[in-house]
Design a protein around this motif. Structure first.
Motif, PDB file in Angstrom:
ATOM      1  N   VAL A 181      -0.501   7.511   1.044  1.00  0.00           N
ATOM      2  CA  VAL A 181       0.494   6.869   0.194  1.00  0.00           C
ATOM      3  C   VAL A 181       1.664   6.364   1.037  1.00  0.00           C
ATOM      4  N   THR A 182       1.940   5.058   0.951  1.00  0.00           N
ATOM      5  CA  THR A 182       3.076   4.476   1.674  1.00  0.00           C
ATOM      6  C   THR A 182       4.052   3.787   0.734  1.00  0.00           C
ATOM      7  N   GLY A 183       3.643   3.528  -0.517  1.00  0.00           N
ATOM      8  CA  GLY A 183       4.516   2.861  -1.477  1.00  0.00           C
ATOM      9  C   GLY A 183       5.676   3.752  -1.882  1.00  0.00           C
ATOM     10  N   GLU A 184       6.900   3.302  -1.653  1.00  0.00           N
ATOM     11  CA  GLU A 184       8.081   4.092  -1.978  1.00  0.00           C
ATOM     12  C   GLU A 184       8.598   3.723  -3.360  1.00  0.00           C
ATOM     13  N   ILE A 185       8.946   4.736  -4.123  1.00  0.00           N
ATOM     14  CA  ILE A 185       9.446   4.535  -5.475  1.00  0.00           C
ATOM     15  C   ILE A 185      10.765   3.760  -5.443  1.00  0.00           C
ATOM     16  N   GLY A 186      10.863   2.782  -6.348  1.00  0.00           N
ATOM     17  CA  GLY A 186      12.082   1.993  -6.457  1.00  0.00           C
ATOM     18  C   GLY A 186      12.083   0.732  -5.621  1.00  0.00           C
ATOM     19  N   THR A 187      11.025   0.498  -4.850  1.00  0.00           N
ATOM     20  CA  THR A 187      10.988  -0.682  -3.990  1.00  0.00           C
ATOM     21  C   THR A 187      10.140  -1.781  -4.605  1.00  0.00           C
ATOM     22  N   ASP A 188      10.494  -3.045  -4.328  1.00  0.00           N
ATOM     23  CA  ASP A 188       9.689  -4.197  -4.716  1.00  0.00           C
ATOM     24  C   ASP A 188       8.668  -4.452  -3.625  1.00  0.00           C
ATOM     25  N   ILE A 189       7.396  -4.450  -4.018  1.00  0.00           N
ATOM     26  CA  ILE A 189       6.305  -4.534  -3.048  1.00  0.00           C
ATOM     27  C   ILE A 189       5.490  -5.792  -3.320  1.00  0.00           C
ATOM     28  N   PRO A 190       5.171  -6.585  -2.290  1.00  0.00           N
ATOM     29  CA  PRO A 190       4.371  -7.800  -2.497  1.00  0.00           C
ATOM     30  C   PRO A 190       3.003  -7.473  -3.070  1.00  0.00           C
ATOM     31  N   VAL A 191       2.526  -8.325  -3.992  1.00  0.00           N
ATOM     32  CA  VAL A 191       1.182  -8.169  -4.547  1.00  0.00           C
ATOM     33  C   VAL A 191       0.164  -8.233  -3.421  1.00  0.00           C
ATOM     34  N   GLY A 192      -0.790  -7.309  -3.424  1.00  0.00           N
ATOM     35  CA  GLY A 192      -1.835  -7.288  -2.411  1.00  0.00           C
ATOM     36  C   GLY A 192      -1.567  -6.346  -1.260  1.00  0.00           C
ATOM     37  N   GLN A 193      -0.327  -5.852  -1.122  1.00  0.00           N
ATOM     38  CA  GLN A 193      -0.010  -4.929  -0.029  1.00  0.00           C
ATOM     39  C   GLN A 193      -0.567  -3.547  -0.348  1.00  0.00           C
ATOM     40  N   THR A 194      -1.173  -2.902   0.640  1.00  0.00           N
ATOM     41  CA  THR A 194      -1.756  -1.575   0.444  1.00  0.00           C
ATOM     42  C   THR A 194      -0.640  -0.542   0.280  1.00  0.00           C
ATOM     43  N   ILE A 195      -0.716   0.238  -0.788  1.00  0.00           N
ATOM     44  CA  ILE A 195       0.297   1.275  -1.028  1.00  0.00           C
ATOM     45  C   ILE A 195      -0.326   2.670  -1.056  1.00  0.00           C
ATOM     46  N   ALA A 196      -1.651   2.773  -1.069  1.00  0.00           N
ATOM     47  CA  ALA A 196      -2.341   4.065  -1.028  1.00  0.00           C
ATOM     48  C   ALA A 196      -3.840   3.797  -0.899  1.00  0.00           C
ATOM     49  N   TRP A 197      -4.584   4.864  -0.622  1.00  0.00           N
ATOM     50  CA  TRP A 197      -6.049   4.771  -0.520  1.00  0.00           C
ATOM     51  C   TRP A 197      -6.682   5.791  -1.457  1.00  0.00           C
TER      52      TRP A 197
END
Length: 388
Positions: free
Chosen positions: A53-69
């Motif tokens: 898991v790399t997606g941090e809560i509260g952040t805007d993340i580009p569509v398609g970017q890996t946030i977990a496996w």
């Protein structure tokens, strides 16, 4: 980061519903993402173990970017992904928290609804001291609101009310209503209808529907059914304006405008022209509950072909609504109120209902709109002929 709606470029990660190292099954609710429309729950797309898991809560993340496996048991993270994850233990033993602890305080429950977190932040309430009333101790918005209501009233200073930033939903609503009002040629027709039979239909059918399905029948439910059945006979009112002409929609999917904390959303009752009244009431209740909790799904908000906006519960007699493109029309429904009217030359008092339809003149002319409104009024006068 999944794309949950057309033209979406980023999504804000609101929260993880599973923690790293948890086993997940396809279809399990995995995380919450905020788009321009609402906070939506996203399901797992495969069976396995949540890891990397790399997606941090509260952040805007580009569509398609890996946030977990999601890995098979015993499977290791790819080398490129493992380098980004600050852990050295095997995947099956990962138990690190998924939140940025500098932004997400530990609470007695470990869970906090997105709305509750936002209210607590605005009010300066320490979540670590709050005991939640939800399932498994989840802290709900109502818990935070109760604490806010108990706070002493502080004097309001000019500096405290100088600026109120728009939320994602509020910003989108402002953009879309401006675009609709400035690009769609609106015209409006209004008619008052005797709602006696509508009241009678609700009284006659409400108890049976509540007993069978556990939901209370509302005037909105009956209006959805009658509007949808009338639309089936007036396809131009159920049409859409598109670049190369007019699309005649094969299904009647009625969107219901609902006020939420940050603006207005319009979840959709599908195939309303064929659905029994009880099924419409059930769908409407589920959509209302999810909208109030901020947990609408992408499918709840797409595919609408006509919208109803009812402000009767706010004691509004009549109003004009703005069309939601590419839909061709929206019906504004006021309150049912007693008025003095002539009936066969005799002055009497009847419960009256005001209907105002807003139409896109590129799709609908005045005669077609007037005929639709007349037929809808007739259906309200005799709802028993139309309801199942």
């Amino acid at each position: 980061m999944p794309a949950l709606e057309m033209a979406q470029e980023t999504g804000k990660l609101v929260g993880w519903l599973k923690k790293e190292g948890d086993s997940v099954a396809k279809g399990d609710l995995l995380l919450e993402i905020e788009t321009d429309k609402a906070v939506m729950e996203v399901e797992a797309t495969a069976d396995g173990i949540l890891a990397g898991v790399t997606g941090e809560i509260g952040t805007d993340i580009p569509v398609g970017q890996t946030i977990a496996w999601i890995l098979k048991p015993g499977e290791a993270l790819p080398a490129s992904a493992a380098a980004e994850v600050p852990v050295t233990s095997p995947v099956t033993e990962m138990s690190l928290p998924l939140v940025d602890v500098s932004q997400q305080p530990t609470t007695s429950a470990g869970k906090v609804s997105p709305k509750a977190r936002r209210l607590a932040k605005e009010a300066g309430i320490d979540l670590s001291s709050v005991i939640g009333s939800g399932q498994d101790g989840e802290i709900l918005a109502s818990d935070i609101q109760a604490l806010i209501d108990a706070l002493p009233n502080a004097p309001i200073t000019p500096a405290a009310v100088q600026h109120e930033p728009l939320t994602s939903i509020g910003r989108l609503m402002a953009e879309r209503t401006t675009q609709s009002w400035t690009t769609v040629p609106h015209f409006f027709l209004q008619q008052e209808v005797d709602a006696t039979a509508l009241n009678d239909a609700r009284a006659a059918r409400g108890a049976a529907i509540e007993q069978a399905l556990g939901v209370k029948l509302t005037h909105t439910d009956i209006m959805i059914a009658l509007v949808a059945r009338t639309l089936a006979r007036h396809p131009r009112l159920n049409a859409s304006w598109i670049e190369d002409g007019i699309r005649l929609n094969p299904e009647v999917n009625v969107a219901i405008a609902m006020a939420v904390e940050d603006g207005v959303v319009a979840p959709v009752v599908r195939n309303a022209h064929n659905a029994p009244l009880g099924e419409i009431a059930r769908q409407r209740r589920e959509l209302t509950d999810r909208a109030r909790a901020g947990r609408l799904r992408p499918a709840d908000l797409t595919g609408g072909t006509f919208t109803i906006s009812n402000l009767g519960m706010f004691h509004i007699d009549s109003f004009c609504a703005i069309i939601t493109p590419p839909q061709a029309a929206i019906l504004a429904v006021g309150q049912i109120a007693e008025r003095v009217v002539p009936i066969n030359g005799v002055i009497t008092v009847r419960p009256m209902l005001s209907l105002t339809i807003s139409c896109d003149h590129r799709v609908i002319d005045g005669a077609k709109a007037a005929t639709f409104l007349h037929d809808l009024a007739e259906a309200i006068h005799e709802p028993g002929r139309w309801l199942t």
